[in-house]
Design an enzyme around this catalytic site. Structure first.
Site, PDB file in Angstrom:
ATOM      1  N   HIS A 166       0.971  -1.048  -0.131  1.00 11.60           N
ATOM      2  CA  HIS A 166       0.007   0.180   0.020  1.00 11.60           C
ATOM      3  C   HIS A 166       1.061   1.288  -0.236  1.00 11.60           C
ATOM      4  O   HIS A 166       1.522   1.494   1.020  1.00 11.60           O
ATOM      5  CB  HIS A 166      -0.945  -0.081   1.168  1.00 11.60           C
ATOM      6  N   HIS A 198       1.551   5.416  -1.761  1.00 13.47           N
ATOM      7  CA  HIS A 198       1.193   6.594  -2.539  1.00 13.47           C
ATOM      8  C   HIS A 198       2.507   6.961  -3.295  1.00 13.47           C
ATOM      9  O   HIS A 198       3.219   7.664  -2.526  1.00 13.47           O
ATOM     10  CB  HIS A 198       0.632   7.761  -1.607  1.00 13.47           C
ATOM     11  N   LYS A 252      -9.221  -0.583  -5.846  1.00 15.42           N
ATOM     12  CA  LYS A 252      -9.327   0.039  -4.472  1.00 15.42           C
ATOM     13  C   LYS A 252     -10.698   0.871  -4.200  1.00 15.42           C
ATOM     14  O   LYS A 252     -11.280   1.435  -4.945  1.00 15.42           O
ATOM     15  CB  LYS A 252      -8.182   1.097  -4.466  1.00 15.42           C
ATOM     16  N   HIS A 303     -10.373   0.652   1.912  1.00 15.67           N
ATOM     17  CA  HIS A 303     -10.226   1.802   2.960  1.00 15.67           C
ATOM     18  C   HIS A 303     -11.397   1.666   4.064  1.00 15.67           C
ATOM     19  O   HIS A 303     -12.446   2.066   3.712  1.00 15.67           O
ATOM     20  CB  HIS A 303     -10.146   3.196   2.458  1.00 15.67           C
ATOM     21  N   HIS A 316      -4.420  -0.930   6.033  1.00 12.47           N
ATOM     22  CA  HIS A 316      -3.884  -0.065   6.903  1.00 12.47           C
ATOM     23  C   HIS A 316      -5.002  -0.168   8.205  1.00 12.47           C
ATOM     24  O   HIS A 316      -5.449   0.741   8.816  1.00 12.47           O
ATOM     25  CB  HIS A 316      -3.617   1.269   6.764  1.00 12.47           C
ATOM     26  N   LEU A 326      -4.741   9.116   7.939  1.00 14.37           N
ATOM     27  CA  LEU A 326      -5.819   8.258   8.027  1.00 14.37           C
ATOM     28  C   LEU A 326      -5.722   6.736   7.619  1.00 14.37           C
ATOM     29  O   LEU A 326      -5.075   6.916   6.895  1.00 14.37           O
ATOM     30  CB  LEU A 326      -7.079   9.023   7.315  1.00 14.37           C
ATOM     31  N   ASP A 352       1.556   2.550   3.540  1.00 22.41           N
ATOM     32  CA  ASP A 352       0.731   3.750   3.382  1.00 22.41           C
ATOM     33  C   ASP A 352       1.465   4.950   3.334  1.00 22.41           C
ATOM     34  O   ASP A 352       1.132   6.081   3.943  1.00 22.41           O
ATOM     35  CB  ASP A 352      -0.374   3.870   4.517  1.00 22.41           C
ATOM     36  N   HIS A 408       3.315  14.492   1.552  1.00 16.33           N
ATOM     37  CA  HIS A 408       2.522  15.821   1.337  1.00 16.33           C
ATOM     38  C   HIS A 408       3.792  16.754   1.619  1.00 16.33           C
ATOM     39  O   HIS A 408       4.416  16.589   2.553  1.00 16.33           O
ATOM     40  CB  HIS A 408       1.285  16.077   2.424  1.00 16.33           C
TER      41      HIS A 408
HETATM   42  C1  NCD Z   1      -3.560   8.762   2.316  1.00 18.98           C
HETATM   43  C2  NCD Z   1      -2.992  10.078   1.223  1.00 18.98           C
HETATM   44  O1  NCD Z   1      -2.386  11.005   1.674  1.00 18.98           O
HETATM   45  O2  NCD Z   1      -3.239   9.957   0.096  1.00 18.98           O
HETATM   46  N1  NCD Z   1      -3.497   9.625   3.696  1.00 18.98           N
HETATM   47  C3  NCD Z   1      -3.366   8.876   4.611  1.00 18.98           C
HETATM   48  O3  NCD Z   1      -3.359   9.439   5.877  1.00 18.98           O
HETATM   49  N2  NCD Z   1      -3.022   7.552   4.665  1.00 18.98           N
HETATM   50  C4  NCD Z   1      -4.943   8.540   2.054  1.00 18.98           C
HETATM   51  C5  NCD Z   1      -5.096   7.140   2.734  1.00 18.98           C
HETATM   52  O4  NCD Z   1      -4.510   6.138   2.451  1.00 18.98           O
HETATM   53  O5  NCD Z   1      -6.161   7.380   3.442  1.00 18.98           O
HETATM   54 ZN    ZN Z   2      -3.039   5.069   2.186  1.00 15.58          ZN
END
Ligand code: NCD
Ligand code: ZN
Length: 344
Positions: free
Chosen positions: A13, A15, A99, A136, A174, A219, A247, A251
């Site tokens: 998982h 991003h 997803k 999720h 997660h 999250l 996860d 940012h």
């Molecule tokens: C994730 C994101 O920033 O894309 N943020 C997070 O807190 N995990 C989105 C997600 O997986 O919920």
């Molecule tokens: Zn995520």
């Protein structure tokens, strides 16, 4: 000198984002991991086979020269997703999962699902072709406390969904609660659960005690200590239902350190050192390979990576506090403890 050797780990998982951020963070994962399940929550999301093919191309272009990292693509399930498009993407070997985001649950989830009846044909097709659903698992009802979102989701949405499409393979993404651990443990072969690095380390105090700490906000939000302990017990148990999904969710700092800060912890850089520390603290270093390198491929019907990773114990490991991107810095997750295991 103490060393352990494991098959090269995978991240089930992740991003990676897009554009300049993708270019900055892809090398952080590719350095240590063989494969990763790539989350489709871009703006706009990766919804169709063609979206996924194009995004995969951009990821491949962002990898360092000579990297053999493989992105495992996913589609973002919407109420308009076409079962035939999903089937084609799976048959081409392009996607590894779909997803499900409940609409409004997290970062970039506005296109997610509200009416679960609308996605039933896609879920039935996925069950037929053996394509897993990554979930999720949080309800978003205004009357549900944010710390209860996961437990309520299991009762109200996940359990009925699994009962109505029993052949569907589902990954609880997660998980953050002991209810999540218990449900995953008792769910049989068609159910798995990923656990993040950071949820093994922090509880909700990390976010809220001594001033608000936006870099620990993600999250699903970290819960009470009893839940963290349940996650550590699950991850280090050797039960193949549980595997690593970091996860890692970058940012830029201005978007985290804000009056309305984004959710996400960025752990790609130091995940393996943190995990080795955690598993050693639990007296379970021998279970790390299963969690990080074996259980995930087994669930997805893949072979483990051929290559190996060596972790060596020594002086505290150093790693950058921040990863620079042209748009701003991304803060690397601080586990609030020295890490003694380095990769290599
Ligand atoms: C994730 C994101 O920033 O894309 N943020 C997070 O807190 N995990 C989105 C997600 O997986 O919920
Ligand atoms: Zn995520």
């Amino acid at each position: 000198m103490q060393q352990i050797t494991l098959r090269r780990p995978d991240d089930w998982h992740l991003h990676l984002r897009d554009g300049a951020m993708l270019n900055a963070v892809a090398p952080e994962t590719a350095r240590h991991f063989g494969r990763a399940i790539i989350m489709p929550n871009l703006i706009p999301p990766v919804v169709t086979r063609d979206d996924a093919a194009a995004y995969k191309g951009r990821i491949m272009a962002a990898l360092p020269e000579g990297s053999d990292f493989q992105p495992l693509m996913t589609l973002y399930l919407t109420e308009d997703t076409d079962p035939a498009d999903v089937k084609r993407a799976k048959e081409e070997g392009l996607i590894s999962a779909v997803k499900l985001y409940p609409a409004g649950a997290t970062t970039n989830s506005a296109s997610g699902v509200t009416n679960f009846d609308k996605v039933r044909p896609v879920l039935e097709t996925m069950a037929e072709i053996g394509l897993p659903l990554c979930v999720h698992g949080e309800v978003v009802d205004a009357d549900i406390d944010i710390f209860d979102r996961e437990a309520v989701f299991i009762d109200r949405i996940l359990d009925p969904l699994r009962t109505s499409v029993p052949e569907l393979r589902v990954i609880m993404e997660h998980i953050t609660t002991k209810q999540g651990v218990d449900y995953a443990r008792s769910g049989g072969d068609n159910l798995g659960a990923t656990i993040t690095t950071h949820h093994l380390v922090i509880n909700r105090n990390a976010i809220l005690v001594g001033g608000i700490k936006p870099h620990y906000y993600c999250l699903p939000v970290a819960k009470r200590e009893e839940h963290r302990l349940a996650l550590r017990a699950a991850a280090t148990s050797g039960d193949p239902s549980f595997f690593l999904g970091t996860d890692s969710a970058p940012h830029i700092d201005p978007l985290k350190e804000s009056a309305c800060g984004c959710a996400g912890c960025f752990t790609a850089t130091n995940t393996m050192s943190i995990l080795a520390e955690v598993f050693e603290q639990e007296g379970a270093l021998d279970k790390l390979e299963g969690f990080a390198s074996l259980h995930g491929p087994a669930f997805y019907g893949l072979e483990p990576n051929e290559a190996e990773m060596v972790l060596t114990k020594g002086e505290p490991v150093t790693y950058p506090d921040k990863i620079a991107t042209p748009d701003g810095d991304v803060t690397v997750f601080d586990p609030m403890m020295p890490l003694h295991w380095r990769v290599g």
